[in-house]
Design an enzyme around this catalytic site. Sequence first.
Site: not given
Length: 392
Positions: A67, A69, A105, A140-141, A245
């Site tokens: 991830d 981010h 993500d 999921n993001h 993920h």
Amino acid sequence: MAMASLSFNSLPTQPPSQHSRKIIDSPPPTSLNYGSSAGGTLKPIVISGNPPTFVSAPGRRIVAVGDLHGDLAKARHALELAGVLSSDGRDMWIGQETVLVQLGDILDRGEDEIAILSLLRSLQIQAKEHGGAVFQVNGNHETMNVEGDFRYVDSGAFDECSDFLEHLNDCRHNWEDAFASWFEVSESWKQERKVSHSSWGPWNLVKRQKGVIARSVLLRPGGPLASELARHPVVLKVDDWVFCHGGLLPHHVTYGIEKINNEVAKWMINVNEDDNGSQIPFIATRGYDSVVWNRLYSRDTTDLEDYHIEQIQSILDSTLQVVGAKAMVVGHTPQTTGVNCKYNCSIWRVDVGMSSGVLDSRPEVLEIRGDKTRVIRSESDAFSELQAAEYI
């Protein structure tokens, strides 16, 4: 814990039927030759599915990055550590025939989300020329943002959306030109914005509203950035490794991983515009046991009884058997001990929380070479056997 009881009580522990196995293990008959080895020493990478689902990449080195981010600096650091990105500031692919897989993500908790997506697109194009490849899976993001859930969006990311829409307008709405060049120009847009915008309260409110609208335009189903995300799968199988993920479960593979990828892509590009969002693929994107949310394999096991661990091992083994893989790589849950493996190293957890918006930890990546794996970090380089009982 409640989470454990929910997982164990509701997840099937029996492998799917032989009929399901036959369907899942057989890639679609139409395949795409993605790129030949620059030196001609390796067979071409062959991709089946749109979005990509099954990949044959014989003889390739595979690196997995967790991830990101919205932290462009950490993303570059991780890619340099993986040996695929030049460290001279030119953002050149140096991975040759390597296959890079990013575990999702990229969105939320950081301010350079579109810049990271743009950089990965550039590397994808460059890698293809050298016989390598770059893949992403949606997390999921990504799915949350396409649903309009902006709870975890950094204020700077709203600004980036506003800036990018203006950049897209400057590029006469040529998406490919605007998106491909964004990672190169985004920093100058950011600096110009910081200089020109005052801290006057009412202006900040207007700026925030503008950013929310821009993000909605870009990421709503059918929006240009949502359609860009639709190019990427939720589940990717490269040779005998499977990447996702959160984590695959038996009922996911019974349903069909290519079917899951197709349904998520169709939802993101809004194929059925009159459906009012009812086509959101629940099995992939909603609920604690969906593909992008599942934490069964990545959670800490110190509070679990032995029989719980045995149950998880059984579920994982059944899933891998049906999908025809020897191991699974997941992100989603930050690992405070760094990249690690569990359950006889049949699951690898690569989310180290590297983003400054998460744990701000040092990047680490997983390298796979046939049956050998190693965790690459700044101070460690030791190989570990895939079959090792415990990761060292």
